[in-house]
Design an enzyme around this catalytic site. Structure first.
Site, short mmCIF file in Angstrom:
data_model
loop_
_atom_site.label_atom_id
_atom_site.label_comp_id
_atom_site.label_asym_id
_atom_site.label_seq_id
_atom_site.Cartn_x
_atom_site.Cartn_y
_atom_site.Cartn_z
N GLU A 25 0.84 -1.20 0.00
CA GLU A 25 0.00 0.00 0.00
C GLU A 25 0.88 1.25 0.00
OE1 GLU A 25 -3.36 2.07 2.93
OE2 GLU A 25 -1.98 0.55 3.70
N LYS A 68 -9.79 2.38 -2.76
CA LYS A 68 -10.21 1.81 -1.47
C LYS A 68 -11.61 2.27 -1.10
CE LYS A 68 -8.54 1.24 3.29
NZ LYS A 68 -7.50 1.65 4.26
N CYS A 74 -5.30 -2.57 3.10
CA CYS A 74 -5.12 -2.39 4.54
C CYS A 74 -6.31 -2.90 5.34
CB CYS A 74 -4.83 -0.91 4.81
SG CYS A 74 -4.42 -0.54 6.53
#
Length: 720
Positions: free
Chosen positions: A300, A368, A419
């Site tokens: 990430e 995301k 994440c």
């Protein structure tokens, strides 16, 4: 006299309260030690049993005590689990106070769910009284429902659901392909409820060791069924993986190990570029001779800046993509931040780069969807901006909307969890349902330093792999990077804070599971399992009430020498007090034609009356002569035959008469039910307990006897 009685009650309540508090503290500690990095999965199986037992031992009108005990356990556990928030705040330049405040607020929030679970236990016992397998199923289902709610309420915070404690219990977690991590939570709570209930019945109902062994054998059988199912399932999946005819695909996971506070510092940009260039070059040299297709997975936000807005960074990535396509067909999944079309929105993204033989292309981008509160956006920013510094130097991010599935070829389709998204089972299964054949988790756990958080964050991925029966590839900036099999086995794994390359060839076996298809609806199953036992118990209560009303109507209370027979187990405490207090009241009301006796189902002449009984007789003005003349009497046919009504203390005696003297069952009642208390109708044996429990037992019996005797006198059902 009244002042002495009040002081006496307060004193012994405090003594018993200390035992309850210690039990609850133990539950909090066990919960903390159920999770990594300090804990072990074994603790989870007994973690809530002390708390549940403490709640079961609470008498009525004690909701405040339930509140205190449940929050005490929850706060202790959550402070231990979430302590890592404080050092991450300090490392980010925030004052330690805000870290501590965040831990306390989250601990209080998570403790609400434990309180709701405990208040259910309290009221179930109070209303239904009978605690059995229905209670256990309903309680375990409620716990899972609360975990579901915690996963969605206020954007969701399902951090360390109880099932995650079993991440390395490889056979048990195989049930996750049907029920997800929630199913494992159900099993753990089921066992905790069983343990607490067995201990409760041993102490308060005087169940035997043989009875306990009998019940624990069923519990062991239940676990063995799950164990052997998991073992067989594991063997079958591994066989299918080995037989899968899809071509092997080479995977390279890059762990750059970049310090969090170098990532956005312009002074370290070239250092970061150099490190990733070396990692890519090194891995390329090791696999180019195989001449296979390859996917490089970057962590990430591994690009030290805005990939599409900074030409220098874009050219760097494209040059690496071209380089790794010399004598090799490679693709690069790169974690980066980017801006929207109008440069007024920021996204945390994953971009798939490929080479078509002439130029570098990127067809799809995943933004995301589930952002981290106070990490990628700040709820109530306007209100908090005076107190909280900018949590992320890049500003507030925008959530993505598309559940992107990247496609390299027809057998190589995957989706990315960035994440925090890996902790959401339903979000993950939606990607797989949309066509992903394997999952990738890219993350930057440098925030967490060397706390327990990176270990906790890692274990969620094991369940995502099993729930969806697919490979899961995890690339973490500072670790833990890993390749996880559809069985939940860790095939390759890095350590924290090391420069690392993980290289492996996989065939990407996968299958869509029950959980993949129906994860969004499983809560309905647990809701039904929660409600059905309650509905069943309600029907039982109504039937008992009808039976009691019918018998009372048929009873002719006007005959002389009417005999009330009280029955308990040893005939040394409950039935003795009931006999003594009934005689005391009958004398006060001037009733002479009702006789009162007591006996016990297991009474023996050498049984001794507890010393505190003399205190209670003195406390309520009962003549001690009754105690001096008393000899424990075992229940017999003559006593039952001469009695007009038989009042027992709990279901142990109730069932004893039903099984051994069925001809007298029609005049046998639980004392509390006969007095009109159809909820929580049992009075348990306090033998061996602190004096406060004896006192509470006495008060329950006293209340019931007063109601029964007053009704006799009021309705003039006896001749005076």
């Amino acid at each position: 006299m009244l002042k002495f009685e009040k002081f006496y009650k307060i004193l012994i309540n405090l003594i018993f309260y200390q035992y309850q508090v210690l039990s609850v503290v133990l539950s909090g500690i066990f919960l903390f030690f159920s999770f990594p990095k300090f804990g072990n999965k074994i603790f989870a199986w007994i973690s809530l049993a002390p708390l549940i037992f403490s709640i079961l031992s609470i008498q009525k009108n004690a909701i405040k005590k339930v509140l205190f005990l449940s929050f005490l356990a929850g706060i202790i556990a959550n402070i231990g689990i979430l302590y890592w928030i404080v050092p991450t705040f300090i490392a980010a330049g925030e004052h330690w106070f805000f870290g501590v405040l965040s831990v306390l607020l989250l601990s209080l929030y998570n403790s609400i769910y434990i309180f709701l679970f405990c208040i259910f236990i309290y009221f179930y016992k109070l209303i239904f009284g009978k605690l059995n397998i229905l209670f256990i199923i309903s309680g375990a289902s409620l716990w899972v429902l609360l975990e579901y709610i915690k996963s969605i309420l206020f954007t969701g915070f399902p951090w360390l659901l109880l099932g995650y404690s079993q991440y390395d219990n490889i056979y048990l977690i195989q049930i996750s392909e049907y029920f997800g991590v929630y199913g494992v939570s159900f099993v753990i709570i089921f066992v905790n409820l069983c343990i607490a209930l067995v201990v409760f019945k041993i102490i308060f109902e005087k169940k035997t060791i043989l009875w306990s062994a009998h019940n624990f054998s069923y519990l062991l059988l239940f676990y063995l069924i799950l164990y052997f199912y998991g073992k067989n399932s594991l063997r079958n999946i591994e066989k299918k993986i080995s037989e899968n005819k899809n071509k092997d695909y080479t995977i390279v996971l890059l762990q750059g190990n970049i310090d969090q506070y170098k990532k956005w510092d312009q002074n370290y940009k070239l250092e970061i570029i150099q490190k990733y260039t070396e990692l890519v070059t090194k891995s390329y040299n090791s696999i180019v001779k195989n001449n296979t297709s390859c996917l490089f997975i970057w962590p990430e936000s591994s690009v030290p800046g805005w990939l599409f807005e900074e030409k220098f960074l874009f050219d760097w990535i494209t040059s690496l993509v071209k380089f790794t396509n010399i004598n090799l067909c490679s693709h690069h999944l790169v974690g980066t931040v980017r801006m929207g079309k109008n440069f007024d929105e920021y996204y945390n993204s994953a971009v798939l780069f490929s080479f078509d033989g002439r130029k570098v292309v990127f067809d799809k981008i995943y933004d995301k969807i589930h952002l981290v509160p106070f990490g990628e956006y700040v709820p109530l920013r306007d209100l908090l901006k005076r107190f909280v510094k900018t949590v992320n130097e890049l500003g507030e991010f925008t959530a993505g909307k598309n559940y992107t599935v990247f496609e390299i070829d027809k057998n190589t389709k995957f989706s990315v969890l960035i994440c925090y998204e890996s902790i959401f089972p339903e979000l993950t299964s939606r990607f797989v349902k949309n066509g992903a054949s394997f999952l990738v988790n890219i993350t930057n756990d440098a925030w967490f330093l060397k706390t327990s958080a990176p270990y906790q964050h890692f274990i969620f991925n094991i369940f995502r792999a099993v729930e969806n029966r697919c490979f899961l590839l995890r690339a973490a900036n500072t670790g833990i990077s890993a390749i996880i099999s559809p069985t939940g086995k860790i095939l390759l794994k890095s350590n924290l804070f090391e420069d690392k390359l993980l290289v492996s060839s996989l065939n990407f076996y996968h299958k869509k599971t029950f959980f993949t298809n129906y994860s969004g609806y499983l809560w309905i199953l647990y809701f039904v399992l929660f409600l059905l036992p309650i509905i069943s118990q309600k029907r039982i209560i109504n039937n008992n009430k009808d039976r009691a009303d019918e018998t009372v109507m048929k009873t002719n209370m006007k005959q002389h020498n009417y005999l009330i027979l009280y029955v308990c187990s040893g005939n040394v405490f409950r039935s003795v007090f009931a006999e003594g207090y009934t005689k005391h009241l009958l004398t006060r009301y001037g009733v002479e034609d009702i006789e009162v006796k007591s006996c016990g189902t297991v009474a023996q002449e050498n049984f001794k009356i507890p010393k505190c009984m003399y205190k209670f007789f003195e406390l309520y003005g009962i003549k001690e002569k009754i105690l001096e003349e008393h000899k424990p009497t075992k229940i017999n046919k003559e006593l039952l035959e001469s009695a007009n009504i038989v009042l027992v203390m709990d279901r142990t005696q109730f069932n004893f008469i039903k099984d051994n003297y069925p001809e007298f069952f029609n005049k046998t009642f639980l004392l509390k039910e006969y007095a009109g208390f159809f909820t929580n109708p049992e009075i348990y044996d306090p033998l061996g307990q602190p004096e406060s429990v004896y006192l509470k037992t006495v008060e329950e019996i006293k209340l019931c006897v007063e109601i029964i005797v007053k009704n006799f006198v009021k309705n003039k059902k006896v001749d005076r």
